[in-house]
Structures are given as C-alpha cells and as structure tokens.
Design a protein around this motif. Structure first.
Motif, PDB file in Angstrom:
ATOM      1  N   TYR A   7       0.846  -1.198   0.000  1.00  0.00           N
ATOM      2  CA  TYR A   7       0.000   0.000   0.000  1.00  0.00           C
ATOM      3  C   TYR A   7       0.876   1.241   0.000  1.00  0.00           C
ATOM      4  CZ  TYR A   7      -3.412   3.553   1.189  1.00  0.00           C
ATOM      5  OH  TYR A   7      -4.192   4.689   1.167  1.00  0.00           O
ATOM      6  N   ILE A   8       0.543   2.164  -0.912  1.00  0.00           N
ATOM      7  CA  ILE A   8       1.257   3.435  -1.066  1.00  0.00           C
ATOM      8  C   ILE A   8       0.279   4.568  -0.824  1.00  0.00           C
ATOM      9  CG2 ILE A   8       2.408   4.963  -2.734  1.00  0.00           C
ATOM     10  CD1 ILE A   8       3.358   2.436  -4.198  1.00  0.00           C
ATOM     11  N   ARG A   9       0.732   5.589  -0.102  1.00  0.00           N
ATOM     12  CA  ARG A   9      -0.085   6.799   0.041  1.00  0.00           C
ATOM     13  C   ARG A   9       0.806   8.024  -0.025  1.00  0.00           C
ATOM     14  NH1 ARG A   9      -1.317  10.653   3.352  1.00  0.00           N
ATOM     15  NH2 ARG A   9      -0.050   9.805   5.041  1.00  0.00           N
ATOM     16  N   ASP A  43      -8.157  10.057   7.399  1.00  0.00           N
ATOM     17  CA  ASP A  43      -9.020   8.935   7.727  1.00  0.00           C
ATOM     18  C   ASP A  43      -8.779   7.823   6.707  1.00  0.00           C
ATOM     19  OD1 ASP A  43     -10.623   9.372   5.386  1.00  0.00           O
ATOM     20  OD2 ASP A  43     -11.723  10.924   6.470  1.00  0.00           O
ATOM     21  N   PHE A  44      -9.565   6.762   6.776  1.00  0.00           N
ATOM     22  CA  PHE A  44      -9.327   5.607   5.913  1.00  0.00           C
ATOM     23  C   PHE A  44     -10.385   5.449   4.829  1.00  0.00           C
ATOM     24  CE2 PHE A  44      -6.556   4.793   9.421  1.00  0.00           C
ATOM     25  CZ  PHE A  44      -5.469   4.144   8.851  1.00  0.00           C
ATOM     26  N   TYR A  49      -7.453   2.094  -0.774  1.00  0.00           N
ATOM     27  CA  TYR A  49      -7.289   1.384   0.500  1.00  0.00           C
ATOM     28  C   TYR A  49      -8.488   0.474   0.749  1.00  0.00           C
ATOM     29  CZ  TYR A  49      -6.395   0.327   5.363  1.00  0.00           C
ATOM     30  OH  TYR A  49      -6.170  -0.346   6.539  1.00  0.00           O
ATOM     31  N   GLN A  50      -9.689   0.995   0.501  1.00  0.00           N
ATOM     32  CA  GLN A  50     -10.895   0.191   0.697  1.00  0.00           C
ATOM     33  C   GLN A  50     -10.942  -0.990  -0.283  1.00  0.00           C
ATOM     34  OE1 GLN A  50     -13.129   0.484   3.171  1.00  0.00           O
ATOM     35  NE2 GLN A  50     -11.870   2.140   4.005  1.00  0.00           N
ATOM     36  N   LEU A  70       0.276   4.543   6.250  1.00  0.00           N
ATOM     37  CA  LEU A  70      -1.004   3.914   6.564  1.00  0.00           C
ATOM     38  C   LEU A  70      -2.035   4.986   6.910  1.00  0.00           C
ATOM     39  CD1 LEU A  70      -2.365   1.141   6.878  1.00  0.00           C
ATOM     40  CD2 LEU A  70      -1.702   1.177   9.293  1.00  0.00           C
ATOM     41  N   GLY A  71      -1.639   5.950   7.734  1.00  0.00           N
ATOM     42  CA  GLY A  71      -2.552   7.020   8.110  1.00  0.00           C
ATOM     43  C   GLY A  71      -1.857   8.085   8.923  1.00  0.00           C
ATOM     44  N   ARG A  72      -2.626   9.125   9.287  1.00  0.00           N
ATOM     45  CA  ARG A  72      -2.039  10.245  10.020  1.00  0.00           C
ATOM     46  C   ARG A  72      -2.700  10.486  11.371  1.00  0.00           C
ATOM     47  NH1 ARG A  72       2.534  12.922   8.419  1.00  0.00           N
ATOM     48  NH2 ARG A  72       2.889  12.711   6.200  1.00  0.00           N
TER      49      ARG A  72
END
Length: 201
Positions: A7-9, A43-44, A49-50, A70-72
């Motif tokens: 997973y990349i963000r 948020d997710f 991601y979903q 993954l998140g903040r």
C-alpha cells in the motif's frame, strides 16, 4: 494461497510515490497487488485502500514503507491496525521499522511489543504534526504583528468613498445608501470603513 500486498499513500497528486513503489517492488510484490491513494491520511475512507481491504484474506501480508503511509490520525491508525490483524487476520510489515512485523514472535509477548511500538510511533507522529501546526500558527501571528499581510490585496477604494463616508459619518446617509453609492455590500462597506479609519483617523 497467501498473498503479499503493498500500500502506497502520498498526500497530494503532485507528490512522487516512486520511492515507496521501489521499496515495495523489492519485496517481490507484483504491480497488480500494489494499491495507491493520492490523498490525505486523515481517515481511511480512501478508494484504493478500501479496494485493498476487500482483497485481503487471512494469512496475507500487507507491506507499507512507514507507519504514516497507513494514516495520520493516532486513534484511526490503532483502530485500523486492530481491524487488519485481528478481524482480517493479516500480517503487517512496516519496512522502516522491523519491530513492526507481525509475522515474528507470534506469542503474546511479540504481539504486545508490536502493539506497544505502534502506539508510541503513532503518538509521536501525531504529536509532531500538532507541533508543526502550532509553530505555523505562531509564525503567522508573529508575521501579522510585523505588518505582513496575508491573502489577496483589497481592491482600491472607489474615488467617491471619502465623500460618501463623510456623509454617512454625519448621519446624512444610511448604510444601505452609502453601500449602494460605493457599489459595495453593506458588510463590505462597514469593513472598509474600519480600515479607512485606521489610515485616515
């Protein structure tokens, strides 16, 4: 058969994800199992991601380059970690933090150490972001005290503003009439009056 996913963000469309992609490809993850979102990590609710969540099966491995990919949000990260490891029953590998590898030490102590490290890292990451916002706000406040202006320059006052202002100040015009003559809304007229008084008290 167990699969490995990546997973990349990145936070915005103009940020480059190539470093993350290279790191994941070095884990022998094929391109069709690498999911990427270009949006905030607050948020997710992110499309890719979903989509990845729906693909994950018990025993699969999810790789990310660092925990902030993954998140903040501290609480959201912890909740999502729980969903992945306990509800989805997948393993997680955080490449820049070897302690965050749920495949190792599957006993209670290993789980405790991974959870503890995750909580500390998530807290530190969120605390640093809050400190950055605080420093930015303090910097803006200090700049304003020095007379630095932010935002667009206000439009020049109409040529008849001083005359209309004078008539309004003496009670010979209503706010509505003064605003109409200066081609402003009443709110804008009142605001420009305040700034005009500072310059011409």
């Amino acid at each position: 058969m167990e699969q490995t996913y990546g997973y990349i963000r990145v936070s915005s469309v103009d940020q480059n994800e190539i470093r993350q992609r290279i790191a994941l490809e070095q884990q022998a993850i094929p391109p069709d199992r690498i999911f990427m979102d270009k949006m905030s990590g607050k948020d997710f609710q992110r499309p890719q991601y979903q989509a990845m969540l729906k693909k994950l099966r018990p025993g699969d491995l999810l790789c990310i380059t660092s925990i902030d990919r993954l998140g903040r949000n501290y609480e959201e990260i912890l909740e999502q970690w729980r969903v992945l490891t306990r509800e989805k029953r997948v393993d997680i590998l955080v490449l820049d933090m070897p302690l965050l590898d749920t495949r190792r030490d599957k006993n209670l102590l290993g789980t405790f150490i991974a959870d503890l490290v995750l909580q500390v890292l998530s807290f530190v990451a969120q605390n640093e972001r809050e400190n950055i916002r605080k420093r930015q706000a303090e910097g803006i406040a200090a700049a304003k005290l020095r007379g630095v202006r932010f935002g667009h320059e206000p439009k020049p006052l109409p040529r008849n503003f001083a005359e209309v202002y004078g008539l309004w100040e003496m009670g010979q015009l209503t706010v509505s009439e003064a605003a109409r003559r200066t081609e402003m809304s009443r709110t804008t007229f009142r605001r420009r009056v305040k700034s005009f008084k500072k310059v011409c008290p």
